[in-house]
Write an enzyme that holds these catalytic residues in place. Structure first.
Site: not given
Ligand code: URA
Length: 456
Positions: A97, A198
């Site tokens: 990510h 998140s």
């Protein structure tokens, strides 16, 4: 699948009055695990309204959330929706990510590289918003390619070819989706704990046992300084480890675009060029470092891992995996042979350069905004992307631009615009975004820190 609208099983029934908990956060106090889960459960059940949640978030942005609060939030987010089950696949399950930036197209290099190295890569990604690009928008620049796979289709494709890259489904971490929409309109995005919970909740729900993070720092990212980014990276790694995942992070530069391309078709081309052995050296170096870092987490030595991924690019294995991904998802695999002919091209292509001299300053975020304003990005979720438009930026801080507007033989910037007026507006904006001077300026390092390697 787990229970919906519940942020943590039997501890989610804390009923402490909501204003009391907001006041504690406002005054710099800490909320317990049960209190935080209870708040989230009440919010998802519409027993806590947006004004109260926004007040709590703003208190947390200003006073700070603790590490334990971030771990609880991530776990509560994960429990709000579906989780991808990758158990039983042949080979280690891995995910990567990036916290996002400009010209950041590493997924198209790293995912095929890791699949070629024997890993199982199930990547659920998002779309671009604001000045940053999104993996799904870039993939959809390839004619015919589908990104709306179900979780069962993602798993089946990974079993077949080792990788799948698809849009995150609505049922994956719905609590984060709802909270992120509120944060976006209440100026409460920039909190390390909120960003980390998140990001990591989506990675944990994504099911991979090994997670590699690229935490960006500089003007084009959420973290202005290396120390800010390192603190965010530590928090993300801590959340991953607390959830039993092997997790590490690189802190990398986003004070200027990563690759030379900004815009959807242009970024696909940039990634293919790297997998063909050429392309931007910055994009190649960060992509290879991320892929090698993932293999390190799986037990390879640092040098051995770098040599392995370098070989997988040189022998064409990684490029072949990208071809397999494109074909499996219905895209036109001819894009690998001649990307500039297969992908949409902009009607107006014009070169631009600052006055001759040494590049002293690049406003990275602004470059993302300039490409976005031509149609490469979206201001609102409903906006339609134009895959063809964007910028090719061939200069970085410290580079020389000659009197003819070229740097190392290439135009400083090539504008790909939808029409002449848009090209003109982009050129005007560029004259403030890229500035040259007389003095020599030091080049900016690309990889600042490695975090989480060598930990259990
Ligand atoms: N990306 C995310 O997924 N969440 C954030 O809070 C910020 C960036």
């Amino acid at each position: 699948m787990t229970q919906r609208h519940c942020a943590g099983g039997n501890v989610a029934d804390d009923r402490t009055p909501i204003p009391e908990l907001i006041a504690r956060k406002r005054d710099g106090g800490e909320l317990t695990d049960a209190e935080l889960r209870g708040l989230l459960t009440r919010y998802l059940a519409d027993e806590m309204d947006d004004a109260q949640m926004a007040a709590l978030l703003m208190a947390g942005v200003i006073r700070g959330f603790t590490h334990d609060e971030a771990v609880t939030l991530a776990d509560a987010f994960v429990r709000s929706g579906d989780r991808v089950d990758l158990a039983g696949l042949r080979g280690p399950t891995v995910d990567k990510h990036s916290t996002g930036g400009v010209g950041d197209t590493t997924t198209f290099v790293v995912a095929p590289l890791l699949a070629a190295a024997g890993c199982q890569v199930a990547k659920l990604s998002g779309r671009g918003l604001g000045h940053t690009g999104g993996t799904i928008d870039k993939l959809e620049a390839i004619p015919g390619l589908r990104t709306d796979l179900t979780i069962a289709q993602v798993r089946a494709q990974v079993e077949r070819i080792g990788l799948a890259v698809a849009a995150a489904t609505a049922d994956l971490v719905p609590a984060d989706k709802r909270l992120y929409a509120l944060r976006d309109v209440t100026a409460t995005v920039p909190s390390p704990a909120l960003i980390a919970s998140s990001v990591m909740s989506k990675k944990i729900a994504g099911g991979a046992s090994t997670i590699m993070l690229d935490v960006k720092c500089g003007d084009g990212s959420f973290s202005p300084t290396v120390d800010d980014a390192a603190a965010l990276a530590e928090l993300c790694v801590g959340i991953g480890v607390a959830h039993g995942r092997r997790t590490a992070a690189l802190v990398t530069d986003m004070s200027q675009p990563l690759g030379d391309a900004i815009g959807n078709s242009l970024e696909v081309i940039a990634a293919i060029e790297v997998l063909q052995g050429g392309g931007s050296s910055r994009l190649r170096d960060v992509s290879l470092a991320l892929a090698a870092g993932t293999l390190e987490l799986l037990g390879r030595g640092e040098q051995e891992a770098l040599e392995e991924v370098t070989t997988l690019v040189a022998d064409g294995s990684a490029l072949a995996r990208l071809g397999a991904l494109i074909e499996a998802q219905g895209g036109d695999a001819a894009v690998l042979d001649d990307p500039r002919r297969t992908l949409a091209v902009a009607p107006v292509v014009r070169d631009w350069a600052p006055p001759g001299g040494t590049v002293a300053r690049i406003a990275c975020r602004r470059l993302g905004e300039i490409a976005g304003a031509m149609g490469a990005g979206r201001e609102r979720a409903a906006d339609v992307i134009d895959p063809a438009v964007g910028l090719e930026v061939h200069v970085r801080v410290g580079d020389q631009v000659d009197a003819s507007g070229r740097s190392a033989g290439l135009p400083a910037v090539r504008i790909h615009a939808p029409d002449e007026a848009a090209a003109e507006r982009a050129a005007e904006a560029l004259s403030e975004a890229i500035v040259t001077g007389d003095a020599s300026t030091a080049a900016v390092p690309l990889i600042h820190r490695r975090i989480g390697f060598g930990r259990a």
